[in-house]
Design a protein around this motif. Structure first.
Motif, PDB file in Angstrom:
ATOM      1  N   GLU A  91      -6.327 -48.467 -21.241  1.00  0.00           N
ATOM      2  CA  GLU A  91      -5.740 -48.297 -19.921  1.00  0.00           C
ATOM      3  C   GLU A  91      -6.797 -48.181 -18.830  1.00  0.00           C
ATOM      4  N   GLY A  92      -7.994 -47.724 -19.173  1.00  0.00           N
ATOM      5  CA  GLY A  92      -9.055 -47.584 -18.181  1.00  0.00           C
ATOM      6  C   GLY A  92     -10.061 -48.714 -18.171  1.00  0.00           C
TER       7      GLY A  92
ATOM      8  N   SER B 210      -0.001 -49.269 -24.024  1.00  0.00           N
ATOM      9  CA  SER B 210      -1.313 -49.316 -23.383  1.00  0.00           C
ATOM     10  C   SER B 210      -1.876 -50.731 -23.382  1.00  0.00           C
TER      11      SER B 210
ATOM     12  N   ARG C  11      -2.872 -55.882 -16.122  1.00  0.00           N
ATOM     13  CA  ARG C  11      -4.026 -55.790 -15.223  1.00  0.00           C
ATOM     14  C   ARG C  11      -4.870 -57.055 -15.317  1.00  0.00           C
TER      15      ARG C  11
ATOM     16  N   ASN D 226      -5.955 -45.740 -26.800  1.00  0.00           N
ATOM     17  CA  ASN D 226      -5.025 -46.122 -25.733  1.00  0.00           C
ATOM     18  C   ASN D 226      -5.611 -45.816 -24.366  1.00  0.00           C
ATOM     19  N   GLY D 227      -6.277 -44.677 -24.256  1.00  0.00           N
ATOM     20  CA  GLY D 227      -6.881 -44.316 -22.986  1.00  0.00           C
ATOM     21  C   GLY D 227      -7.955 -45.292 -22.552  1.00  0.00           C
TER      22      GLY D 227
ATOM     23  N   GLU E 140      -0.099 -53.481 -23.210  1.00  0.00           N
ATOM     24  CA  GLU E 140       0.611 -54.250 -22.189  1.00  0.00           C
ATOM     25  C   GLU E 140       0.117 -53.897 -20.795  1.00  0.00           C
ATOM     26  N   LYS E 141      -0.314 -52.665 -20.594  1.00  0.00           N
ATOM     27  CA  LYS E 141      -0.904 -52.296 -19.302  1.00  0.00           C
ATOM     28  C   LYS E 141      -2.199 -53.058 -19.061  1.00  0.00           C
ATOM     29  N   LEU E 142      -3.026 -53.172 -20.110  1.00  0.00           N
ATOM     30  CA  LEU E 142      -4.260 -53.940 -19.975  1.00  0.00           C
ATOM     31  C   LEU E 142      -3.950 -55.415 -19.745  1.00  0.00           C
TER      32      LEU E 142
END
Length: 450
Positions: A224-225, A251, A258, A220-221, A253-255
């Motif tokens: 996200e990064g 995580s 972005r 997940n990290g 959905e965050k990617l």
């Protein structure tokens, strides 16, 4: 280059380390091994791995030595890593032809990963040592011009095999296998790597629940990064959505968010069209130039003539009975002569012309009037292949059309099959000779390159 020359001229039979014992091979494999000395490295490595995976080599030390030899030879393969076409790519194009060539898995990473996986059965320590030597895939951000995305699933599959069976109980107690996965995750930079990584974490039976949770958090990290790569993300998103657990969805959905806000395809131009990532794909992503076939005046004319020979014209559609007539046979042979003298237009890319002409040969094979005509067409085909610069510029792409043609020939009896094999053998091309030897000794059928 010096190492390549050494690999291509090494004498056989190979020696087994310090013992000096000769390889213990089935008699029919010695000829194949001899042929590997005179072909480009990816074909040599593939042939060696095909022998090992055949199940016909009973001696453990022989299998071990061959796996190591294949691994070392594959280091000089023309292609570094496998790629595959983006979803929705048309069939008649240079990009689609490259996709078919990559699917043979003759690239360095795929071949070395296969060698490691096979070696695990006989020497787990050496397999792990060699795996550490495979260059970590360094995947660049793709652009709108890229029609192919990277596929390093074989690398992840080799790691999965090592995690499952490559560690001793004592090493597992120290969580060495978890440390290896963490090292792998730390090198992931592209959405192209996410699907095989997620499958590794979720499918491995060697992980305890706490270990899996740790790896999911690390996964997940990295999502996200991760830097946005709309082209690679669009290709990976459908498969990734299908396998992620609820603990991974936030995580992801965050990617995705972005990626939606990023310039399309890594284009720094702020006016570039934005990507709209839906449930399965990115419909707002512009399609690349795939170099479609049949765009030049000369190729259009050749395709039109071929269709008339194969299917008919406005006046009639050819039947099987029509193809028995002298009139149709005259049309066929006239077109064969035209095809033999066809040269590309000045602005046509060499690889495009190569595949266009191959398609015409393939399209004529099942309508050629009799065994002699089929054999003659095959000889024309291989003569054209021998003269093509693609054999030097991209060996896997050049080779990919040979199995396709071979399996298009409608052999009517064993004698015709042997006659066609003899015709190919007379070409004197070492890659063709190796292919024929493999098909005779370890047949795999259409697409059977694994």
């Amino acid at each position: 280059m010096r190492r390549l020359v050494v690999l291509l001229t090494i004498a056989v039979p190979l020696a087994l380390g310090a013992s000096g014992a000769e390889l213990k091979l089935p008699p029919e494999f010695h000829a194949i091994l001899d042929l590997t000395a005179s072909v480009p490295p990816e074909f040599a490595a593939h042939a060696i791995l095909r022998m090992v995976s055949s199940g016909k080599i009973q001696d453990k030390e022989t299998r071990r030595a061959l796996c190591i030899r294949a691994f070392e030879t594959a280091a000089n393969a023309h292609e570094r890593a496998m790629r595959q076409a983006i979803p929705g790519l048309g069939g008649d194009s240079a990009a689609a032809s490259l996709d078919r060539a990559y699917r043979l898995r003759l690239d360095m990473v795929s071949l070395q990963s296969r060698a490691v996986t096979l070696l695990l059965h006989d020497d787990k320590g050496k397999a792990r040592e060699l795996f550490e030597q495979i260059p970590r895939p360094n995947i660049p951000v793709l652009t709108c011009a890229d029609a192919l995305v990277y596929d390093v699933s074989d690398y992840a599959a080799a790691l999965h095999a090592i995690v499952e069976s490559g560690f001793t109980p004592a090493e597992r107690a120290k969580e060495d296998h978890v440390a290896l996965i963490l090292t792998y995750l730390s090198g992931i930079t592209s959405p192209s790597q996410l699907v095989p990584a997620a499958r590794l974490i979720l499918d491995s039976s060697a992980l305890t629940a706490p270990q899996r949770d740790l790896l999911i958090n690390r996964f997940n990290g990295l999502m996200e990064g991760m830097s946005a790569d709309p082209r690679a993300f669009a290709a990976a998103a459908p498969s990734l959505r299908a396998i992620l657990t609820p603990a991974m969805q936030v995580s992801f959905e965050k990617l995705a968010a972005r990626t939606r806000s990023a310039p399309a395809c890594g284009d720094p131009n702020p006016q570039a069209p934005k990507v709209v990532v839906g449930a399965a794909a990115a419909p707002g992503l512009p399609m690349p130039d795939t170099q479609p076939f049949w765009q030049s005046n000369g190729s259009k004319a050749m395709l039109a003539q071929a269709r008339k020979v194969r299917f008919g014209d406005n006046n009639r559609t050819w039947t099987d009975a029509d193809r028995e007539t002298l009139d149709w046979k005259d049309r066929y042979h006239e077109f064969i002569g035209t095809l033999a003298s066809w040269n590309p237009d000045p602005d046509e890319p060499p690889a495009v012309y190569f595949h266009e002409r191959v398609i015409l040969y393939e399209g004529l094979m099942d309508v050629a009037p009799g065994a002699a005509a089929r054999q003659s067409l095959l000889e024309d085909f291989i003569s054209f292949l021998n003269s093509s610069s693609l054999q030097r510029d991209n060996p896997p792409e050049w080779f990919s059309v040979i199995p396709e043609m071979w399996h298009r020939i409608p052999f009517h009896d064993p004698a015709e099959r042997q006659a066609c094999a003899d015709a190919l053998a007379r070409s004197g091309n070492p890659v063709v000779s190796l292919y024929l030897a493999l098909e005779k000794t370890i047949p795999q059928g259409p697409g059977g390159q694994r």
